[in-house]
Design a protein around this motif. Structure first.
Motif, PDB file in Angstrom:
ATOM      1  N   ALA A  71     -11.388  32.908 -14.689  1.00  0.00           N
ATOM      2  CA  ALA A  71     -11.328  31.473 -14.925  1.00  0.00           C
ATOM      3  C   ALA A  71      -9.905  31.023 -15.232  1.00  0.00           C
ATOM      4  O   ALA A  71      -9.431  29.990 -14.724  1.00  0.00           O
ATOM      5  N   THR A  72      -9.200  31.785 -16.047  1.00  0.00           N
ATOM      6  CA  THR A  72      -7.812  31.463 -16.382  1.00  0.00           C
ATOM      7  C   THR A  72      -6.939  31.456 -15.134  1.00  0.00           C
ATOM      8  O   THR A  72      -6.067  30.600 -14.966  1.00  0.00           O
ATOM      9  N   TYR A  73      -7.190  32.398 -14.240  1.00  0.00           N
ATOM     10  CA  TYR A  73      -6.424  32.462 -12.991  1.00  0.00           C
ATOM     11  C   TYR A  73      -6.587  31.163 -12.203  1.00  0.00           C
ATOM     12  O   TYR A  73      -5.615  30.587 -11.709  1.00  0.00           O
ATOM     13  N   THR A  74      -7.824  30.682 -12.097  1.00  0.00           N
ATOM     14  CA  THR A  74      -8.045  29.444 -11.326  1.00  0.00           C
ATOM     15  C   THR A  74      -7.343  28.257 -11.979  1.00  0.00           C
ATOM     16  O   THR A  74      -6.838  27.370 -11.286  1.00  0.00           O
ATOM     17  N   ARG A  75      -7.306  28.228 -13.307  1.00  0.00           N
ATOM     18  CA  ARG A  75      -6.665  27.110 -13.999  1.00  0.00           C
ATOM     19  C   ARG A  75      -5.153  27.137 -13.832  1.00  0.00           C
ATOM     20  O   ARG A  75      -4.498  26.091 -13.859  1.00  0.00           O
ATOM     21  N   ASN A  76      -4.603  28.340 -13.648  1.00  0.00           N
ATOM     22  CA  ASN A  76      -3.157  28.484 -13.483  1.00  0.00           C
ATOM     23  C   ASN A  76      -2.702  28.311 -12.037  1.00  0.00           C
ATOM     24  O   ASN A  76      -1.505  28.201 -11.772  1.00  0.00           O
ATOM     25  N   VAL A 126     -10.535  31.512  -5.218  1.00  0.00           N
ATOM     26  CA  VAL A 126     -11.469  32.481  -5.795  1.00  0.00           C
ATOM     27  C   VAL A 126     -11.184  33.875  -5.256  1.00  0.00           C
ATOM     28  O   VAL A 126     -11.147  34.864  -6.020  1.00  0.00           O
ATOM     29  N   GLN A 127     -10.979  33.992  -3.951  1.00  0.00           N
ATOM     30  CA  GLN A 127     -10.701  35.304  -3.364  1.00  0.00           C
ATOM     31  C   GLN A 127      -9.379  35.872  -3.883  1.00  0.00           C
ATOM     32  O   GLN A 127      -9.256  37.074  -4.111  1.00  0.00           O
ATOM     33  N   ALA A 128      -8.382  35.003  -4.072  1.00  0.00           N
ATOM     34  CA  ALA A 128      -7.110  35.461  -4.631  1.00  0.00           C
ATOM     35  C   ALA A 128      -7.295  35.961  -6.057  1.00  0.00           C
ATOM     36  O   ALA A 128      -6.695  36.980  -6.449  1.00  0.00           O
ATOM     37  N   ALA A 129      -8.118  35.272  -6.828  1.00  0.00           N
ATOM     38  CA  ALA A 129      -8.392  35.705  -8.204  1.00  0.00           C
ATOM     39  C   ALA A 129      -9.061  37.067  -8.222  1.00  0.00           C
ATOM     40  O   ALA A 129      -8.690  37.948  -9.028  1.00  0.00           O
ATOM     41  N   LEU A 130     -10.005  37.283  -7.321  1.00  0.00           N
ATOM     42  CA  LEU A 130     -10.677  38.584  -7.264  1.00  0.00           C
ATOM     43  C   LEU A 130      -9.708  39.698  -6.879  1.00  0.00           C
ATOM     44  O   LEU A 130      -9.851  40.828  -7.333  1.00  0.00           O
ATOM     45  N   GLY A 131      -8.713  39.342  -6.054  1.00  0.00           N
ATOM     46  CA  GLY A 131      -7.739  40.354  -5.653  1.00  0.00           C
ATOM     47  C   GLY A 131      -6.698  40.648  -6.719  1.00  0.00           C
ATOM     48  O   GLY A 131      -6.210  41.785  -6.825  1.00  0.00           O
TER      49      GLY A 131
END
Length: 322
Positions: free
Chosen positions: A247-252, A312-317
């Motif tokens: 979640a933090t990744y998406t916010r950043n 989302v895919q970038a966050a998973l990676g």
């Protein structure tokens, strides 16, 4: 949880289904819906997951690919109350929630419930109604209640909204408010069937449509007990931390990232996915399977070249699984 356990729901006690029983229930509903909907097993499972995880679902695609029929088939497979709202530009909020009507005999106002008072509510072409009418669902979807003229009325339990919207004719539709988008646990796209599935579909509907003979294979009580099962699935601290880091990744990396409501939705969907796989605990694979359908629609990218799904895919990676 391998044995049934007793849990409290409101003022009454309800016995949760065993994990294996819940998996059997999901399979039964899925197979029943597949009598009508061909080639969409993954989408059907996503809808059942939303139902068991206390969520709502948005189906978006071009006209004619079976969005409404899929929602109706799910509702018919469960022996519960079903209502439909056909959203149009002239629809009023009271047409959805209900209205107080003056009774000449009693000389008092009486509340007449609107179509939102159902266990499964189909909001058909929701983006054809103006934002004021769309917002009539906000309280209902978040708190399972509606307030009319200062009086709060509880909605039936379970309560799930399955909404459809077309992604064409955008000049004749209204964009859903961000607050409402965030209340949908999942957003799905069906796509066109392949040639073999479409050929089979044409054969099935040549005489009469199979939904006309579709019978319930689960009761409302089955769904409520299965919800208790899903809610009892263990979510360890490393899994919770993993969701928070995603979640933090998406916010950043987006103009608007995932809200805490979105994180809660992902955990609940992951619990339901674990049950479908026969487990009473969540593993990272559950999170990774569920996150695209739960988070992509909530994210507003910073540039037009990005998409919510891409973030989302970038966050998973980029976010490591501990």
């Amino acid at each position: 949880m391998t044995d049934a356990e007793t849990t409290t729901h409101g003022a009454s006690e309800r016995t949760a289904l065993a994990v294996e029983e819940t998996g059997t229930l999901v399979a039964r509903i899925t197979e029943n819906v597949e009598r009508v909907i061909i080639g969409q097993r993954d989408a059907i499972e996503h809808i059942v997951i939303a139902l068991l995880a206390r969520g709502h679902l948005l189906l978006e695609d071009v006209p004619g690919v079976g969005k409404t029929m899929l929602a109706r088939s799910i509702a018919r497979s469960v022996d519960c109350s079903f209502s439909r709202v056909q959203f149009t530009p002239d629809l009023l909020p009271s047409d959805v929630t209900g209205v107080n009507v003056f009774n000449q005999k009693t000389r008092e106002f009486e509340f007449q419930p609107g179509p939102v008072f159902g266990n499964v509510v189909l909001g058909d072409e929701i983006n054809r109604a103006p934002p004021k009418t769309q917002s009539a669902l906000l309280e209902a979807m978040e708190e399972s209640q509606v307030t009319v003229d200062g009086t709060t009325h509880p909605l039936p339990n379970p309560f799930t909204v399955i909404a459809t919207q077309n992604d064409v004719e955008l000049s004749r539709t209204y964009e859903l408010p961000v607050a409402e988008i965030d209340r949908f646990m999942k957003k799905l796209h069906l796509g066109y069937p392949d040639e073999a599935d479409e050929t089979e579909l044409l054969d099935r509907v040549a005489n009469r449509h199979p939904i006309e003979t579709l019978e319930p294979v689960a009761s409302t009580e089955d769904v409520l007990r299965a919800r208790e099962t899903v809610g009892a699935v263990a979510v360890s601290e490393p899994i919770r931390s993993y969701v928070s880091q995603l979640a933090t990744y998406t916010r950043n990396h987006a103009e608007l990232g995932v809200s805490p409501r979105g994180s809660i939705a992902l955990v609940r969907a992951s619990q339901a996915r674990a049950v479908l796989d026969g487990r009473d605990y969540v593993v990272p694979d559950d999170v990774q399977t569920e996150v695209p359908s739960v988070w992509a629609h909530r994210i507003r990218p910073e540039t037009g070249s990005e998409t919510g799904r891409g973030i989302v895919q970038a966050a998973l990676g980029d976010v490591a699984v501990e």
